[in-house]
Enzyme design. Sequence first.
Site, PDB file in Angstrom:
ATOM      1  N   HIS A   1     -18.192  15.746  22.930  1.00 27.99           N
ATOM      2  CA  HIS A   1     -16.987  14.871  22.393  1.00 27.99           C
ATOM      3  C   HIS A   1     -18.011  13.532  22.559  1.00 27.99           C
ATOM      4  CE1 HIS A   1     -13.888  11.647  24.190  1.00 27.99           C
ATOM      5  NE2 HIS A   1     -14.949  10.301  24.038  1.00 27.99           N
ATOM      6  N   GLU A   2     -19.245  13.470  22.829  1.00 21.50           N
ATOM      7  CA  GLU A   2     -20.238  12.651  22.655  1.00 21.50           C
ATOM      8  C   GLU A   2     -20.988  12.371  21.383  1.00 21.50           C
ATOM      9  OE1 GLU A   2     -19.923   9.787  24.535  1.00 21.50           O
ATOM     10  OE2 GLU A   2     -18.566  10.811  25.711  1.00 21.50           O
TER      11      GLU A   2
ATOM     12  N   HIS B   1     -19.382  10.774  18.421  1.00 24.34           N
ATOM     13  CA  HIS B   1     -19.625   9.245  18.495  1.00 24.34           C
ATOM     14  C   HIS B   1     -20.923   8.901  18.262  1.00 24.34           C
ATOM     15  CE1 HIS B   1     -16.171   7.976  21.185  1.00 24.34           C
ATOM     16  NE2 HIS B   1     -16.257   8.562  22.487  1.00 24.34           N
TER      17      HIS B   1
ATOM     18  N   HIS C   1     -12.621   7.183  19.752  1.00 19.73           N
ATOM     19  CA  HIS C   1     -11.408   8.353  20.420  1.00 19.73           C
ATOM     20  C   HIS C   1     -10.375   8.286  19.642  1.00 19.73           C
ATOM     21  CE1 HIS C   1     -13.373   7.330  24.192  1.00 19.73           C
ATOM     22  NE2 HIS C   1     -14.159   7.622  23.668  1.00 19.73           N
TER      23      HIS C   1
END
Lengths: 431, 87
Positions: free
Chosen positions: A132-133, A136, A142
Site C-alpha cells: 500500500h505505502e 503512494h 487512496h
Amino acid sequence: YALSGLKWHKTDLTWSVHSYPSASVSPSMPDNVVDNILTYAFKAWSDAAPLSFRRLPGDSGRAAAGGDIRVTFARSLHNDGYPFDGQGGTLAHAFFPGRDEVAGDTHFDDDEIWNYGGHSSGSIDLFTVAVHEFGHALGLSHSSTDPSIMRPYYQGPVGDIQNFRLALDDKLAIQQLYGVKDGGPQGGVDPDLPRLPSPPPPRPTQPSDPLFHERCQGGFDAVANIRGEVFFFKGEQFWRIKQDRSLVSLNPAQIKNFWLGLPQGTNKVDAVYERKSDSSIIFFIGSQYWVFKDTVAMSGYPRPLSDWGMRTKNGVLVDRVEAAFIWAHNGKTYLFSGGEFWRFDESRVGEQVTRQPESGYPRDNSLWEGVPAHMDDIISWGEGDAYFFKDNLYWVLQNGRLNQAVVTPKSIAVDWLRCPAPPPATSHPQS
Amino acid sequence: AVPAHYSTAVDWLSRYGYLAPPDPRTSQLQTKDGIEKAIRVMQRFGGVHETGVLDSETLKLMSTPRCSLPDIVGNENMLRRKRRRKR
C-alpha cells in the site's frame, strides 16, 4: 483508483532501509525477513508496470543509504509532521514522488507489532502495508474500490506473499502512470528473489519472554498519576504511560535509576501519589514515607508513617499504606490501609510534616461500592474519574461517585500496557 | 454538550481530508450540515451505509488501523500546495 498527480520521471528506482522494527515489539521480524518482504512488496508493482527497483546496500550495515524510496521504522514524533500514535491508529505513510528530499520516503510505525504471512491477533502484516505505502511512493492516492490494496484501512494479510497479484484497480492505476509492462515475469515466483521463511507461529497470548510476562501479569505494587502520566510500579521496576495512553517503552525502567533517594534494594513500593499543593511526589514503603521534588528525595526523609496520625478504629497506629490518591472530585488526599481509609486536606501542607486526618475517619473501604476492598492502588484520571487497580483488573468510578449502578472491571494489561487480549473463552457443547 | 466521540470524529474527518481544516485566522467553525456531508462522503468512500450520522458502523471504521495519508485531497490542500510552490 485515484492518482496524486505526481510520478517519477524514471522507471529505474532505488530504495534503502534506514531502520528496522524493534525486536522487542516485533520479535518475529529479523532484518533479513524485512528486506525480503519489502522486496516482494516492490515486486507487486514491478509485475504490473515497467518499473525496476534496486536496493542500495547500506554502508556498514544500516548506515544512511540514499535512494529514491527510503524506508524507516519510527515511532511517535519523527520530524516529518506526521507523528505516529502508538499501536493501532495510523500504521504507516509514504510521501508522493517528486523532487523534495522526502519524496518517496516510506515510514512504518515502530510501535506496531509487525508480522507476516499469518493471522496473529493484534499484529499487522508488513507485506500488506508495504505494498500500500509503496503505491503512494509511486504516485497513487487512496482508492475507495474494493478490492484494492490502496484502500486506506488495514484489511488484514493479503495472502501468499510470493504469489501476490495486484487487483485490477491498482494495476490500472500504476499502468496509467508508468505504462503497461510487456514481457517479463507477470506475477508468480521470481527465481532470483530470496525465499521467505515459513510464517512465524501465531503470537502466544502468554509468551515466555519474562518482561512480557511481568508487564502483562498485573499485580502492581503501586500505580500513580504523576503530572498526567501513569506510573505502574512492580518490584524494582516501573512502566510509564504518557497522557495519550501510549507506553514510553515496553521495557520497564529501574526504580533506583529514576527515583533517586530511595533505599538501595527497594523492591516494593506500597503507594505513590502526587501532592497537588506543591507537586511533590510522596512514596510510601512499609512504615516510612519519602517526599520527592521531581525525581529526587528531599532531605530529611524518610519519615515515619506516624507523622500522618492514622489510627485504625481500634486505635492502633497504621504501619503501612496500601493505596493513596487525590480524588479530583474534591481535591482531598485519601490513604487506604487494612480495609479502611482516611481523608486529608493537604491544600496548605507545604513543607509541614505532621498532619491529622479529617474527623470522622477512618471509614470502611466498602463505601466505595463495586470495587475491591483491598486494592493495589488508585488514581484520578481523565475527566476526574477514580481508577481502582487490583491484580490485573481496574474499575472506574465516574467523577465524584461512590456508588455507581454498574462498575465493570477491565484489563490493565490490555488497556494500559499493550498486551494482547486473551482469546475469548470457547464454549464446548455439553453432551 | 457535545459528546466526546463527536469532536474526535470531527478531528478525524479533518485529518483525512473530509472536512476543510479550521482556518486559524478566522477560527472557522464547522456547520452541522457540513459535518453531516463529510460523514456521508466518508461512509461512501469506506463502503459503509451512508447515513450521515456517527453510527456504530462508522465509528468502528474510524477506529480501524489505517494509513496516515488523507483520503480526499481537496481544493484546500491543492491550493495550499500551489501557494507553497509559488513562495
